[in-house]
Design a protein around this motif. Sequence first.
Motif, PDB file in Angstrom:
ATOM      1  N   LEU A 164      32.800  21.096  12.809  1.00 39.05           N
ATOM      2  CA  LEU A 164      32.429  21.569  11.754  1.00 39.05           C
ATOM      3  C   LEU A 164      33.657  22.082  10.824  1.00 39.05           C
ATOM      4  CD1 LEU A 164      30.369  23.227  10.314  1.00 39.05           C
ATOM      5  CD2 LEU A 164      30.787  25.100  11.650  1.00 39.05           C
TER       6      LEU A 164
ATOM      7  N   VAL B 126      30.133  29.292  16.529  1.00 41.01           N
ATOM      8  CA  VAL B 126      29.501  28.106  16.948  1.00 41.01           C
ATOM      9  C   VAL B 126      30.351  27.460  18.073  1.00 41.01           C
ATOM     10  CG1 VAL B 126      29.793  25.620  16.169  1.00 41.01           C
ATOM     11  CG2 VAL B 126      29.366  27.243  14.430  1.00 41.01           C
TER      12      VAL B 126
ATOM     13  N   ALA C  34      25.658  23.219  13.344  1.00 36.40           N
ATOM     14  CA  ALA C  34      26.630  22.849  12.547  1.00 36.40           C
ATOM     15  C   ALA C  34      26.230  22.019  11.445  1.00 36.40           C
ATOM     16  CB  ALA C  34      27.671  22.240  13.511  1.00 36.40           C
TER      17      ALA C  34
END
Length: 680
Positions: free
Chosen positions: A29, A48, A58
């Motif tokens: 990401l 994340v 993402a």
Amino acid sequence: MRTTIIKKTLRVPTSDGAPGDGAAVARQLDAALIRSGFKASRELLDHVGGLADAEDYAAEVVRAVKELIGARGQHNPYFKEFPHNVPDTLAFWWECLRDALEQGVAPTNNLLDLPKYGRVQHSYEEMLRAHDELIPSLKDRITLVHLGGTLDEEAQRLFEELATSPIPLAENDRVLLGELAVLCPDGELDVPVRENRAILNAARLVAQRPLQDIDTVTDVLRLAAEASGGDVTLQEPTRFRSFRRPERRALLGALNEVAESKLGDVGQNREAWKRLGERLHPHEYPFERAQDVFAMARREKVARSFAGQVELAFAENDTARAVGILAKAPGMLLRQVDRLLRHGAENLAVHVEAAVPEVSSRVLVSVLEHLSNRTTPDAARIFATRSRRVWIADDDREPLDPKAVAEIVEVVENELVGRLPEYSELVVDDEVLDVVVPVTGTEEGFGVLPRGSKLWLEGDVLRFFVHWRQHAKRTDYDLSAVLLDERFEYRGQVSWTQLKQDGAFYSGDVTDASDGATEFIDVHRIKTNAKYVVPQVNIFSGEGFDDVAESMFGFMSRDLEQMGKPFEPSTVRARSAMRGKGKVALPVMFEREGDAWYGTWLHLYLRGTSWGNRVEENRDIVKLIAAAALRRKYFTVARLRDLFARKASTEDAPAIRIGLAQDETGTVTTVSELGKLLSD
């Protein structure tokens, strides 16, 4: 809604997914965001990294930021190697003609009839192979993306930010507020802008909840327009829908509660009231004052409006009476200051001092900006409507007396200083000093600033672009640029009729946007002799800016050695939607200064013609607009900083930092939040 929140706030709502090891996805990401000119905050990466199934989450973040800067589409210029090997204009046209003859097509005087003209002759992949990879630079933009709260929390937060905005919202934000008003509880909000009140009341009307904050007849008309899917600003006619019986009773009941002294405002929107009366059937309900409203619209009853009383006083040259009437409406008094000064009003500063506590900060800011431009004569007056349509007229007004202006300015500034929040320290980033304090909403986009705001651009090459996608019929937009010298005299232009001139290069004319089309113009700072460059987007044929499926303008800067494809997301400095009523858009202008460019936002639209708009036909008016935009004095952050300097700091108060973008601490006051510093 998650994507909308990310694009609007650069805050990512948290995921409620199962915990797990998402470290690899977090790294991917961050890498994907960096390629687009963004960077994930540490909190976002940690979030994340703690999700088991983070891929979709993402991907949505990346998709949102790409939409924000206009990087979702394939930006494929007509000339595959642009900005290199752009041909001479006549040579290119002869090439298109020879191609037509070789294909057995009878030649005509219309370039659009030639098979090779206006239709990209290569695939996007072929264009990519013609360009080397972008060489990253420390000058490339990096914008931080933050972790927010839950989706519900972020939706509620955005709803309250929009609803309580101290300035009128742009059209896209009004639409978003209407969507959020259906989803979010409105609670006890202080909603200063009447259009926002109407949007919230429209949601209450449909849900059969009590209406709030209605105290003028125009409030009811705005509400009915919004509830009918029309224009809540009342600038465009609304086709009112059929209201259910409970809705009719609620609207008429609210109208019946408006003070009788305010019924004179009906005449401002007489035709709209007559159309609404046909839908509400006021004679069926026992609301006499509401019935009077529609009788006034039909001219069966008469009530002189407040504005009419003021005009009558001016017509009879009774300035003292005009001041006395206006004193009852502080906002109108401030808006009439110029006129009162021209008519020799006495002791006006005293009346202004009594009025300013009741006037919104955005009106006070507008008055200060107006007066700062009225002590010296100007060659022309530039007018812009709320829909950003522009026109020009001679300025035949006498300049105002500097002493009288100074007295009014002192009173208004003192009021604004008193409204500023307490602070222990004030830090203002240099890049925001020339940004105009907004008094109304701006176009949707990324890096978009209020009209008159200046921004500094490094780089050897200035590149701007237009992208559009037609909705129902073939649509041809033409990106062009007027080149001016230091005295705003015409030095040339670059467009589909002049592919290159004076260090400026055009990427080629694309005449069909079924799948989207993009045109670019490059201006090399070292090669050009132009002092000013004014881009414009001309509608040659097809759908208007309000009708196409998508339209946007943006600009980027890069150094010569960076290479890369024509559209590199990390080099995009700003991307603005184009939504306006005119046929020629003037989003921004650029000034060459030493080793840099300065951009000045315009957000203007010229009327143009119904078909065939070209840069050659509007270059003279563009010169006037460019000169007027740079001469005008705006109420900027620099002036706001000076007001803060007049207010003593307080040791126990929080520090205030003003900047273009939010940082890791989340404590920066950004441009969109400046209005809240001037609390009413």
